[in-house]
Design an enzyme around this catalytic site. Sequence first.
Site, PDB file in Angstrom:
ATOM      1  CE1 TYR A 135      -3.560   0.075   4.277  1.00 36.87           C
ATOM      2  CE2 TYR A 135      -5.234  -1.600   4.680  1.00 36.87           C
ATOM      3  CZ  TYR A 135      -4.490  -0.841   3.808  1.00 36.87           C
ATOM      4  OH  TYR A 135      -4.664  -1.004   2.444  1.00 36.87           O
ATOM      5  CB  SER A 185      -0.854  -0.023   1.271  1.00 38.36           C
ATOM      6  OG  SER A 185      -1.295   1.272   1.644  1.00 38.36           O
TER       7      SER A 185
HETATM    8  P1  NAP Z   1     -12.441  -4.945  -0.021  1.00 41.51           P
HETATM    9  O1  NAP Z   1     -13.178  -4.428  -1.198  1.00 41.51           O
HETATM   10  O2  NAP Z   1     -12.885  -4.583   1.357  1.00 41.51           O
HETATM   11  O3  NAP Z   1     -12.336  -6.563  -0.159  1.00 41.51           O
HETATM   12  C1  NAP Z   1     -11.596  -7.269   0.806  1.00 41.51           C
HETATM   13  C2  NAP Z   1     -11.855  -8.748   0.620  1.00 41.51           C
HETATM   14  O4  NAP Z   1     -11.093  -9.445   1.606  1.00 41.51           O
HETATM   15  C3  NAP Z   1     -13.326  -9.120   0.831  1.00 41.51           C
HETATM   16  O5  NAP Z   1     -13.733 -10.116  -0.090  1.00 41.51           O
HETATM   17  C4  NAP Z   1     -13.325  -9.665   2.239  1.00 41.51           C
HETATM   18  O6  NAP Z   1     -14.311 -10.630   2.503  1.00 41.51           O
HETATM   19  C5  NAP Z   1     -11.976 -10.340   2.283  1.00 41.51           C
HETATM   20  N1  NAP Z   1     -11.523 -10.586   3.660  1.00 41.51           N
HETATM   21  C6  NAP Z   1     -11.617  -9.742   4.715  1.00 41.51           C
HETATM   22  N2  NAP Z   1     -11.113 -10.328   5.813  1.00 41.51           N
HETATM   23  C7  NAP Z   1     -10.696 -11.568   5.439  1.00 41.51           C
HETATM   24  C8  NAP Z   1     -10.099 -12.663   6.120  1.00 41.51           C
HETATM   25  N3  NAP Z   1      -9.829 -12.618   7.424  1.00 41.51           N
HETATM   26  N4  NAP Z   1      -9.803 -13.776   5.408  1.00 41.51           N
HETATM   27  C9  NAP Z   1     -10.096 -13.857   4.088  1.00 41.51           C
HETATM   28  N5  NAP Z   1     -10.682 -12.862   3.379  1.00 41.51           N
HETATM   29  C10 NAP Z   1     -10.961 -11.735   4.061  1.00 41.51           C
HETATM   30  O7  NAP Z   1     -10.912  -4.473  -0.081  1.00 41.51           O
HETATM   31  P2  NAP Z   1     -10.009  -4.106  -1.352  1.00 41.51           P
HETATM   32  O8  NAP Z   1     -10.013  -2.644  -1.536  1.00 41.51           O
HETATM   33  O9  NAP Z   1     -10.348  -5.000  -2.487  1.00 41.51           O
HETATM   34  O10 NAP Z   1      -8.570  -4.492  -0.767  1.00 41.51           O
HETATM   35  C11 NAP Z   1      -7.974  -5.742  -1.059  1.00 41.51           C
HETATM   36  C12 NAP Z   1      -6.510  -5.662  -0.626  1.00 41.51           C
HETATM   37  O11 NAP Z   1      -5.870  -4.576  -1.300  1.00 41.51           O
HETATM   38  C13 NAP Z   1      -6.325  -5.386   0.872  1.00 41.51           C
HETATM   39  O12 NAP Z   1      -5.182  -6.077   1.340  1.00 41.51           O
HETATM   40  C14 NAP Z   1      -6.039  -3.894   0.925  1.00 41.51           C
HETATM   41  O13 NAP Z   1      -5.290  -3.540   2.066  1.00 41.51           O
HETATM   42  C15 NAP Z   1      -5.251  -3.711  -0.329  1.00 41.51           C
HETATM   43  N6  NAP Z   1      -5.203  -2.348  -0.838  1.00 41.51           N
HETATM   44  C16 NAP Z   1      -6.349  -1.731  -1.215  1.00 41.51           C
HETATM   45  C17 NAP Z   1      -6.267  -0.425  -1.698  1.00 41.51           C
HETATM   46  C18 NAP Z   1      -7.490   0.338  -2.129  1.00 41.51           C
HETATM   47  O14 NAP Z   1      -7.362   1.555  -2.347  1.00 41.51           O
HETATM   48  N7  NAP Z   1      -8.645  -0.293  -2.251  1.00 41.51           N
HETATM   49  C19 NAP Z   1      -5.026   0.196  -1.794  1.00 41.51           C
HETATM   50  C20 NAP Z   1      -3.891  -0.478  -1.347  1.00 41.51           C
HETATM   51  C21 NAP Z   1      -3.988  -1.764  -0.879  1.00 41.51           C
HETATM   52  P3  NAP Z   1     -15.846 -10.212   2.786  1.00 41.51           P
HETATM   53  O15 NAP Z   1     -16.429 -10.015   1.442  1.00 41.51           O
HETATM   54  O16 NAP Z   1     -16.440 -11.360   3.522  1.00 41.51           O
HETATM   55  O17 NAP Z   1     -15.792  -8.973   3.592  1.00 41.51           O
HETATM   56  C1  GCO Z   2      -7.020   4.771   4.020  1.00 48.72           C
HETATM   57  C2  GCO Z   2      -7.169   3.846   2.837  1.00 48.72           C
HETATM   58  C3  GCO Z   2      -5.776   3.459   2.322  1.00 48.72           C
HETATM   59  C4  GCO Z   2      -5.882   2.801   0.979  1.00 48.72           C
HETATM   60  C5  GCO Z   2      -4.579   2.252   0.488  1.00 48.72           C
HETATM   61  C6  GCO Z   2      -3.674   3.335  -0.028  1.00 48.72           C
HETATM   62  O1  GCO Z   2      -7.831   4.691   4.954  1.00 48.72           O
HETATM   63  O2  GCO Z   2      -6.105   5.606   3.952  1.00 48.72           O
HETATM   64  O3  GCO Z   2      -7.923   2.695   3.163  1.00 48.72           O
HETATM   65  O4  GCO Z   2      -5.171   2.644   3.270  1.00 48.72           O
HETATM   66  O5  GCO Z   2      -6.786   1.736   1.010  1.00 48.72           O
HETATM   67  O6  GCO Z   2      -3.958   1.445   1.411  1.00 48.72           O
HETATM   68  O7  GCO Z   2      -2.564   2.718  -0.655  1.00 48.72           O
END
Ligand code: NAP
Ligand code: GCO
Length: 255
Positions: free
Chosen positions: A159, A146
Amino acid sequence: MHELFDLTGKTALITGAARGLGFSYAEGLASAGATIILSDINSIVLDSAVNKLKNKGYKVSGYVMDVSDEKQIIDAFNSMDKDNIQIDIVINNAGIQHRQPIIEIELKDWQRIIDIHLTGTFLVSREAAKRMIARNSGGKFINICSLTSEQARPTVAPYTAAKGGIKMLTKSMAAEWGLFNIQANAIGPGYILTDMNEALIKDQAFDSWVKNSNPTKRWGKPQELIGTAIFLAAPSSDYINGQVIYVDGGWLAVL
Ligand code: NAP
Ligand code: GCO
């Protein structure tokens, strides 16, 4: 599909893949020829995701796995062993967010974030790597970092600590497993339009901050991460190890 990006004959496990970025990675790797193993904590949402990809003609199966539960992880891998599933590619994607000032955070909330993101990545990778090394097959790990692997903002300390740890765990995996032809790298998404950020997207001040903080002046879209996932899962990245590729619109490149 150019052979450098062809995943035909490979099986990819994606955690937290029932929706969000995990589902995007799964669909992308399937389109590059991979057989997909979707895992998620919620069996109902997982089954729906499996059916969506099957209806597109992809080879998919689903295994429930709460990545914060070591027994569930071990049981899932043992089930895959019994089903003669050999994992070649792992995307450690599962994750949640917890937003609260450090002085107000309860230990249980801190621990839950660390357990899901950092410990979950360790446990799933340990089980997959044991099997890759035993069958001398090589493999690919794509951990999810991230912007907070590099920089902090207030109210997301657990986080941020977890994502910083995942960056260094990725390098540790590279250090130990490179001689087994296993590459461990990470994707560092910027601010992407997913459910995790629903509250932020709706907050006008935060929305403006995100748009003004990166040269593209917008949020990223889930599909904009797929190319990097295929690249790191494919032969094209066989000599890349221990790296984090930031897909952030240039956020980290500019003041
Ligand atoms: P999201 O839309 O909230 O989806 C997260 C998924 O993970 C959901 O399917 C959730 O299941 C599942 N999950 C949650 N807890 C879990 C557990 N204990 N075991 C297995 N599965 C679990 O999040 P996202 O934005 O796609 O993020 C996915 C990854 O990318 C995360 O690691 C996040 O930190 C990272 N990321 C996201 C962003 C961003 O801007 N979105 C940026 C940087 C990194 P449920 O459907 O049951 O809730
Ligand atoms: C927040 C967001 C971020 C993004 C991502 C950025 O609360 O600032 O959830 O953590 O999801 O990780 O790279």
